[in-house]
Design an enzyme around this catalytic site. Structure first.
Site, PDB file in Angstrom:
ATOM      1  N   CYS A 231      11.222   4.953 -10.102  1.00 52.48           N
ATOM      2  CA  CYS A 231      10.179   4.667 -10.979  1.00 52.48           C
ATOM      3  C   CYS A 231       9.517   3.468 -10.482  1.00 52.48           C
ATOM      4  O   CYS A 231      10.239   2.570  -9.494  1.00 52.48           O
ATOM      5  CB  CYS A 231      10.366   4.647 -12.493  1.00 52.48           C
ATOM      6  SG  CYS A 231      11.176   5.884 -13.103  1.00 52.48           S
TER       7      CYS A 231
ATOM      8  N   ARG B  70      14.819  11.195  -6.882  1.00 46.10           N
ATOM      9  CA  ARG B  70      13.341  11.819  -6.947  1.00 46.10           C
ATOM     10  C   ARG B  70      12.351  10.984  -7.590  1.00 46.10           C
ATOM     11  O   ARG B  70      12.681  10.198  -8.569  1.00 46.10           O
ATOM     12  CB  ARG B  70      13.615  13.264  -7.857  1.00 46.10           C
ATOM     13  CG  ARG B  70      14.446  14.232  -7.093  1.00 46.10           C
ATOM     14  CD  ARG B  70      14.469  15.273  -8.162  1.00 46.10           C
ATOM     15  NE  ARG B  70      14.449  14.922  -9.484  1.00 46.10           N
ATOM     16  CZ  ARG B  70      15.220  15.502 -10.636  1.00 46.10           C
ATOM     17  NH1 ARG B  70      15.966  16.505 -10.303  1.00 46.10           N
ATOM     18  NH2 ARG B  70      14.998  15.060 -11.856  1.00 46.10           N
TER      19      ARG B  70
ATOM     20  N   ASP C  29     -16.750 -18.791  16.635  1.00 50.32           N
ATOM     21  CA  ASP C  29     -18.068 -18.627  15.542  1.00 50.32           C
ATOM     22  C   ASP C  29     -18.397 -20.121  15.294  1.00 50.32           C
ATOM     23  O   ASP C  29     -17.895 -20.809  14.747  1.00 50.32           O
ATOM     24  CB  ASP C  29     -17.598 -17.881  14.459  1.00 50.32           C
ATOM     25  CG  ASP C  29     -18.593 -17.590  13.351  1.00 50.32           C
ATOM     26  OD1 ASP C  29     -19.412 -16.598  13.851  1.00 50.32           O
ATOM     27  OD2 ASP C  29     -18.801 -18.319  12.669  1.00 50.32           O
TER      28      ASP C  29
END
Length: 507
Positions: free
Chosen positions: A60, A89, A468
Site C-alpha cells: 500500500c 500485490r 544568460d
C-alpha cells in the site's frame, strides 16, 4: 532585463526517510519513521515509500484509507517495483498506480534517473536491457546493480511494474477496450496482459472493469500525482506568456494543447484536482485514430511538462543555506521548472527566443504554426486548431517573410533536418555533457540554447545556462557577473542548478 523572461534572450550571439545525497540505498529507509508517517497518513510521504503487509500479501501507499496494520507485519520499500518483486500485490483501495512517481534526484543516481525516464516512455516494452544500458553508456550488469542499490529492484522489474500500474489505471479510469489498454500499457500480447492482471490482482481485467465501470467515460482521464508543495499557478503564469497560438491555450486554472502521437491526434486539458496532490489530464481524440492511444507516452510528457517528479523537500533542504538561492526558494515554495510536452517544439521555440523578446518569439512561433501546422480534425476547439509542424515539414519549409534573420532560418533548418533524420532526439543520454555536445554540434546552437533545451525539454535538473544575462545580473545583484564567475558559483547548487536558475530568473 526582465527576470521573468526566463532566459529566452540568451548570451550566445532532510527528512529521515530518504537522505538527500546521491549515494542513498534501500537500507536508508528508517522503518520506525516510516511506520509513524503511515500511522499519521501524512500525504507528504506519499510515493516516497510503500508498505508491504505480510498478513495480507498486499502493498500500500502510506496514505491508504485501510486500517493501519500491526508494526510486526510491515516491511517498507522504496518503490512499487520492489514490492512486486517481493511477491506482494498492489492494494485496490489506495491504488499505488496513482502515487506520485519516483523522484528524479532524491536518493537516486543521475544515471538511474535517466533510465527511469526512458523506461516510463516504454524503452523496455519492445527493446532489451542491453539496448537501454547502451543508451546510457553503461554495461547491462552495471545498470542492473545500480537499480538494485537505489530502488531495490532491477530495470525489468521496474518496467513490468510500470506496465501493470498503467494498465490498472486505464482499466479503472477509462472506457478503452481492454485490447487497447494492453497495447497502451506496453504489453506485447493480450495473453501477457491478462496473465499479469490475474497474477497481480487475483481477478481478470473484465472483473476490475465491471467494478469501476461507473467511473469510465468517453474522454480518457489520467490522474498525475505529485509531492507538495506545488505552485501550479506559477507554472501557468510562465507558460501563458509563451503559449504558441493555435497549439496551446492557458486558462485561469488550466492548460490545454493539441497533440499528435502514435497515429492519434486531439486535445489534452490539464487541471488540478481539488483536495488532492494531483493533476487531472483529460485526453480527447479527434478524427480517426490509427492504433492504440499512447497513454504512457502522454503521461510521461505531462509529468515532464509540469515537473511532477521533483522532490521539493530535497531541493529546498539542499539549497536552503545558500545565501543567494535559499531566500529566493523561501519566497516560492513549490517552485518547479516548467518543462515541455514536445522536445522538438521547445527546441524550435528556444532558437526563436535567441536575442529577441518573449513576445516577439511567441509571435513568430504563431506565424510558423499558421503557415505550416496541420489543422486539427473538425476544427479543434476554441484557441486550439492546429498541430505544431513536424520536423520534416520545417526542414523543407520556406521560412523567409516570417520575421526571421537568415542565420536563424539556417539554424532552424539544420535543427529540423537533424531531428527528421534521427541524428538528434530529445531523450536522455549517458550524461548531461553528452547531450549538450550533441546539440552544440549544430550550427547556431551554443551552450545557452543547449542548456535551456536540456533543462526544459529533457528535464535535466542540473542544466544551467551560465552565459544568460538575466542569471548573471541576478547573481550580481543588478551588476552582471562574468560567465566564469557564475559557473564557479553554481557548483554549490549541484545537482539542482536548474532550480537555482529558475529561482534567480523568477523571484
Amino acid at each position: 532585463m526582465d527576470m521573468s523572461d526566463f532566459g529566452e534572450r540568451g548570451g550566445e550571439r532532510r527528512s529521515r526517510l530518504l537522505p538527500m545525497n546521491m549515494t542513498a540505498s534501500i537500507s536508508a529507509l528508517d522503518p520506525e519513521a516510516c511506520y509513524r508517517a503511515m500511522q499519521a497518513k501524512d500525504a507528504r510521504f506519499d510515493g516516497r515509500f510503500f508498505v508491504c503487509v505480510s498478513s495480507t500479501g498486499i502493498y500500500c501507499r502510506p496514505v491508504c484509507p485501510a486500517r493501519v496494520p500491526k508494526r510486526e507485519n510491515c516491511r517498507f520499500v522504496l518503490s512499487a517495483a520492489a514490492a512486486e518483486e517481493a511477491g506482494y500485490r498492489s492494494c485496490l483501495r489506495c491504488r499505488p498506480e496513482t502515487a506520485p512517481g519516483t523522484p528524479a534526484w532524491s536518493g537516486t543516481a543521475a544515471t538511474v534517473s535517466r533510465a527511469l525516464r526512458l523506461i516510463e516512455e516504454g524503452a523496455l516494452d519492445e527493446g532489451c536491457l542491453e539496448e537501454l544500458a547502451a543508451r546510457l553508456g553503461l554495461g547491462e550488469r552495471q545498470l542492473r546493480r545500480l537499480f538494485l542499490a537505489h530502488l531495490g529492484a532491477g530495470p525489468q522489474a521496474v518496467a513490468a511494474n510500470r506496465r501493470l500500474l498503467t494498465a490498472k489505471q486505464l482499466i479503472s479510469d477509462t472506457a478503452m477496450p481492454l485490447a487497447q489498454v494492453a497495447h497502451a500499457a506496453g504489453y506485447q500480447s493480450l495473453r501477457r496482459f491478462n496473465d499479469a492482471i490475474r497474477k497481480a490482482y487475483g481477478v481478470a481485467p473484465t472483473e476490475i472493469r465491471r467494478a469501476t465501470e461507473n467511473r469510465a467515460g468517453s474522454t480518457i482521464r489520467l490522474r498525475l500525482g505529485y509531492r507538495p508543495p506545488f505552485d501550479f499557478s506559477r507554472i501557468l503564469a510562465y507558460l501563458k506568456g509563451r503559449a504558441i497560438p493555435g497549439v496551446e491555450r492557458i486558462g485561469e486554472n488550466s492548460y490545454a494543447r493539441s497533440f499528435s502521437l502514435g497515429g492519434a491526434s486531439g486535445i489534452i486539458t490539464v487541471t488540478p484536482v481539488a483536495g488532492t496532490n494531483a493533476l487531472e489530464a483529460r485526453i480527447a481524440t479527434l478524427g480517426s485514430t490509427q492504433g492504440a492511444l499512447p497513454v504512457r507516452a502522454i503521461s510521461a510528457r505531462l509529468r515532464r511538462l509540469f515537473d511532477l517528479d521533483a522532490e521539493p523537500g530535497a531541493i529546498a533542504t539542499a539549497l536552503a543555506r545558500d545565501p543567494l538561492i535559499g531566500p529566493r526558494l523561501e519566497q516560492a515554495p513549490g517552485l518547479r521548472v516548467p518543462g515541455a510536452f514536445d522536445g522538438f517544439e521547445l527546441a524550435i521555440r528556444a532558437v526563436l527566443g535567441q536575442q529577441i523578446s518573449v513576445k516577439g518569439a511567441t509571435t513568430i512561433a504563431g506565424r510558423i504554426v499558421t503557415k505550416f501546422g496541420a489543422p486539427l480534425p473538425g476544427g479543434g476547439a476554441e484557441g486550439i486548431d492546429r498541430l505544431f509542424p513536424a520536423p520534416k515539414m520545417l526542414a523543407r519549409a520556406e521560412l523567409s517573410g516570417l520575421g526571421l534573420t537568415g542565420g536563424r532560418i539556417a539554424t532552424l533548418k539544420a535543427l529540423s533536418s537533424a531531428v527528421a533524420a534521427g541524428k538528434l532526439d530529445f531523450t536522455p543520454r549517458e550524461s548531461l555533457e553528452a547531450k549538450i555536445a550533441e546539440m552544440t554540434a549544430l550550427p547556431g546552437i551554443g551552450e545557452w540554447t543547449a542548456h535551456y533545451v536540456a533543462l526544459r525539454a529533457l528535464g535535466e535538473p542540473d542544466a544551467f545556462p551560465a552565459s544568460d544575462l538575466g542569471l548573471r545580473k541576478s547573481a550580481g545583484g543588478g551588476e552582471p557577473v562574468s560567465t566564469a564567475a557564475l559557473q564557479a558559483m553554481s557548483q554549490a547548487w549541484r545537482p539542482w542548478r536548474g532550480y537555482a536558475a529558475l529561482a534567480l530568473w523568477t523571484t
